[in-house]
Scaffold this motif. Structure first.
Motif, PDB file in Angstrom:
ATOM      1  N   ARG A  46       0.443  -1.251   0.357  1.00  0.00           N
ATOM      2  CA  ARG A  46       0.435  -0.282   0.139  1.00  0.00           C
ATOM      3  C   ARG A  46       0.608   0.989  -0.027  1.00  0.00           C
ATOM      4  O   ARG A  46       0.612   1.528  -1.332  1.00  0.00           O
ATOM      5  CB  ARG A  46      -0.528  -0.072   1.523  1.00  0.00           C
ATOM      6  N   ASP A  47       1.962   1.054   0.465  1.00  0.00           N
ATOM      7  CA  ASP A  47       2.653   2.308   1.019  1.00  0.00           C
ATOM      8  C   ASP A  47       3.819   2.740  -0.206  1.00  0.00           C
ATOM      9  O   ASP A  47       3.285   4.017  -0.921  1.00  0.00           O
ATOM     10  CB  ASP A  47       3.976   2.187   1.873  1.00  0.00           C
ATOM     11  N   VAL A  48       3.808   1.438  -0.824  1.00  0.00           N
ATOM     12  CA  VAL A  48       4.805   1.438  -2.139  1.00  0.00           C
ATOM     13  C   VAL A  48       3.951   2.014  -3.260  1.00  0.00           C
ATOM     14  O   VAL A  48       4.146   2.731  -4.175  1.00  0.00           O
ATOM     15  CB  VAL A  48       5.229   0.084  -2.649  1.00  0.00           C
ATOM     16  N   ALA A  49       2.370   1.665  -3.409  1.00  0.00           N
ATOM     17  CA  ALA A  49       1.470   1.849  -4.248  1.00  0.00           C
ATOM     18  C   ALA A  49       0.992   3.724  -4.484  1.00  0.00           C
ATOM     19  O   ALA A  49       1.450   4.008  -5.338  1.00  0.00           O
ATOM     20  CB  ALA A  49       0.103   1.134  -4.232  1.00  0.00           C
ATOM     21  N   VAL A  50       1.175   3.693  -3.629  1.00  0.00           N
ATOM     22  CA  VAL A  50       1.025   5.307  -2.656  1.00  0.00           C
ATOM     23  C   VAL A  50       1.767   6.022  -3.520  1.00  0.00           C
ATOM     24  O   VAL A  50       1.687   7.262  -3.721  1.00  0.00           O
ATOM     25  CB  VAL A  50       0.421   5.315  -1.550  1.00  0.00           C
ATOM     26  N   ARG A  51       2.782   5.324  -3.203  1.00  0.00           N
ATOM     27  CA  ARG A  51       4.247   6.501  -3.227  1.00  0.00           C
ATOM     28  C   ARG A  51       4.848   6.338  -4.844  1.00  0.00           C
ATOM     29  O   ARG A  51       5.380   8.277  -5.462  1.00  0.00           O
ATOM     30  CB  ARG A  51       5.609   6.191  -2.509  1.00  0.00           C
ATOM     31  N   SER A  61     -17.081  10.559  -2.388  1.00  0.00           N
ATOM     32  CA  SER A  61     -16.036  11.040  -3.503  1.00  0.00           C
ATOM     33  C   SER A  61     -15.011  12.012  -2.855  1.00  0.00           C
ATOM     34  O   SER A  61     -14.138  12.656  -3.361  1.00  0.00           O
ATOM     35  CB  SER A  61     -17.057  12.968  -4.151  1.00  0.00           C
ATOM     36  N   THR A  62     -14.739  12.520  -1.555  1.00  0.00           N
ATOM     37  CA  THR A  62     -13.329  12.442  -0.884  1.00  0.00           C
ATOM     38  C   THR A  62     -13.521  11.743   0.016  1.00  0.00           C
ATOM     39  O   THR A  62     -12.042  11.606   1.055  1.00  0.00           O
ATOM     40  CB  THR A  62     -14.425  14.023  -0.526  1.00  0.00           C
ATOM     41  N   GLY A  63     -14.231  10.778   0.508  1.00  0.00           N
ATOM     42  CA  GLY A  63     -13.580   9.829   1.905  1.00  0.00           C
ATOM     43  C   GLY A  63     -12.815   9.197   1.329  1.00  0.00           C
ATOM     44  O   GLY A  63     -12.362   8.052   2.347  1.00  0.00           O
ATOM     45  N   GLY A  64     -12.562   8.343   0.606  1.00  0.00           N
ATOM     46  CA  GLY A  64     -10.944   7.414   0.313  1.00  0.00           C
ATOM     47  C   GLY A  64      -9.832   8.481   0.205  1.00  0.00           C
ATOM     48  O   GLY A  64      -8.763   7.717  -0.230  1.00  0.00           O
ATOM     49  N   LEU A  65     -10.013  10.256   0.523  1.00  0.00           N
ATOM     50  CA  LEU A  65      -8.685  10.461   0.130  1.00  0.00           C
ATOM     51  C   LEU A  65      -7.859  10.685   1.026  1.00  0.00           C
ATOM     52  O   LEU A  65      -6.811  10.218   0.558  1.00  0.00           O
ATOM     53  CB  LEU A  65      -9.326  11.874  -0.519  1.00  0.00           C
ATOM     54  N   ALA A  66      -8.374  11.266   2.564  1.00  0.00           N
ATOM     55  CA  ALA A  66      -7.025  10.799   3.399  1.00  0.00           C
ATOM     56  C   ALA A  66      -6.693   9.275   3.768  1.00  0.00           C
ATOM     57  O   ALA A  66      -5.460   9.610   4.094  1.00  0.00           O
ATOM     58  CB  ALA A  66      -8.068  10.932   4.549  1.00  0.00           C
ATOM     59  N   GLY A  67      -7.429   8.344   3.625  1.00  0.00           N
ATOM     60  CA  GLY A  67      -6.265   7.060   3.778  1.00  0.00           C
ATOM     61  C   GLY A  67      -5.848   6.175   2.187  1.00  0.00           C
ATOM     62  O   GLY A  67      -5.211   5.608   2.182  1.00  0.00           O
ATOM     63  N   ASP A  68      -5.609   7.618   1.561  1.00  0.00           N
ATOM     64  CA  ASP A  68      -5.709   6.572  -0.252  1.00  0.00           C
ATOM     65  C   ASP A  68      -6.402   5.651  -0.525  1.00  0.00           C
ATOM     66  O   ASP A  68      -5.122   5.668  -1.484  1.00  0.00           O
ATOM     67  CB  ASP A  68      -3.488   6.679   0.453  1.00  0.00           C
ATOM     68  N   THR A  70      -7.210  19.059 -10.464  1.00  0.00           N
ATOM     69  CA  THR A  70      -7.429  20.353 -11.249  1.00  0.00           C
ATOM     70  C   THR A  70      -9.034  20.730 -10.772  1.00  0.00           C
ATOM     71  O   THR A  70     -10.161  21.561 -11.413  1.00  0.00           O
ATOM     72  CB  THR A  70      -7.900  19.540 -12.836  1.00  0.00           C
ATOM     73  N   LYS A  71      -9.788  19.601 -10.081  1.00  0.00           N
ATOM     74  CA  LYS A  71     -11.038  20.489  -9.153  1.00  0.00           C
ATOM     75  C   LYS A  71     -10.853  20.709  -7.868  1.00  0.00           C
ATOM     76  O   LYS A  71     -10.201  19.574  -7.223  1.00  0.00           O
ATOM     77  CB  LYS A  71     -11.919  19.408  -9.558  1.00  0.00           C
ATOM     78  N   SER A  72     -11.361  21.206  -6.940  1.00  0.00           N
ATOM     79  CA  SER A  72     -10.978  21.129  -5.485  1.00  0.00           C
ATOM     80  C   SER A  72     -12.459  19.874  -4.685  1.00  0.00           C
ATOM     81  O   SER A  72     -13.298  19.721  -5.797  1.00  0.00           O
ATOM     82  CB  SER A  72     -10.959  22.213  -4.725  1.00  0.00           C
ATOM     83  N   ARG A  73     -12.257  19.381  -3.398  1.00  0.00           N
ATOM     84  CA  ARG A  73     -13.503  18.455  -3.276  1.00  0.00           C
ATOM     85  C   ARG A  73     -14.711  19.419  -2.672  1.00  0.00           C
ATOM     86  O   ARG A  73     -15.523  18.486  -3.185  1.00  0.00           O
ATOM     87  CB  ARG A  73     -13.054  18.741  -2.011  1.00  0.00           C
TER      88      ARG A  73
END
Length: 198
Positions: A19-24, A94-101, A175-178
């Protein structure tokens, strides 16, 4: 006291490293060697726990999907009425999956599903789970008179998931904000449901 399952623990540790590798590094940089290096193992040792990189990536995607759906369920559970639940589902979807990547992982590996039927199944399973959440909220809203859909309720649910899928890419790309994305989805949902979603 039961003994810890060392194999299960090691698999989880490898998945966390992946997971860390994929995010990075993204999908392209998520190689067996990169994951092995992140876990302090040899690539051959990783293969003791997973049947190749494809198996590891599929587990990673399913795990991200589960966490993402749980985020939506938690958000929806905190709302009292169909309108509140729908707004919460749109926000979390639309935004809940962003904090935990989770969103980054799901989008990074989405294109691999074009060639990997099992990854494609994972993507479709996630879509169906999201649609089911929306469908339950919409049915409840129609029953209480909060929503007056201009389309078939099932079509509205699928359209909302499709909007999220497309617009989250804009958030990830910068390109767009939350706020822009959630406002646009609420506006489209308001029009489709003849309801004020704020």
């Amino acid at each position: 006291m039961p003994r810890p399952n060392r194999r299960a623990e090691r698999r989880l540790a490898i998945l966390e490293a992946a997971r860390d590798v994929a995010v990075r590094e993204g999908a392209e940089g998520t190689t067996l060697r990169a994951v092995a290096t992140a876990t302090g193992m040899e690539p051959s040792a990783v293969l003791y726990y997973f049947d190749g990189l494809g198996d590891l990536v599929r587990e990673l995607v399913y795990s991200a999907s589960d966490r993402f759906i749980e985020t939506i369920h938690s958000a929806v559970a905190g709302a009292a009425d169909p309108v509140g639940r729908l707004v919460a589902a749109i926000e979390a979807g639309s935004t809940g999956g962003l904090a935990g990547d989770e969103s980054r992982i799901l989008y990074e590996f989405w294109s691999l599903g074009l060639r990997d039927p099992l990854l494609n199944d994972a993507d479709h399973a996630l879509d169906r789970r999201q649609v089911a959440i929306y469908r339950e909220i919409l049915d409840d809203g129609v029953a209480t008179g909060a929503f007056r859909p201009r389309l078939d309720v099932g079509g509205v649910a699928w359209a909302l998931v499709a909007l999220e899928d497309g617009l989250v890419m804009d958030i990830l790309a910068g390109t767009k904000s939350r706020d822009e994305v959630t406002a646009l989805i609420r506006s489209v949902a308001s029009s489709m449901l003849d309801a004020d979603l704020g």
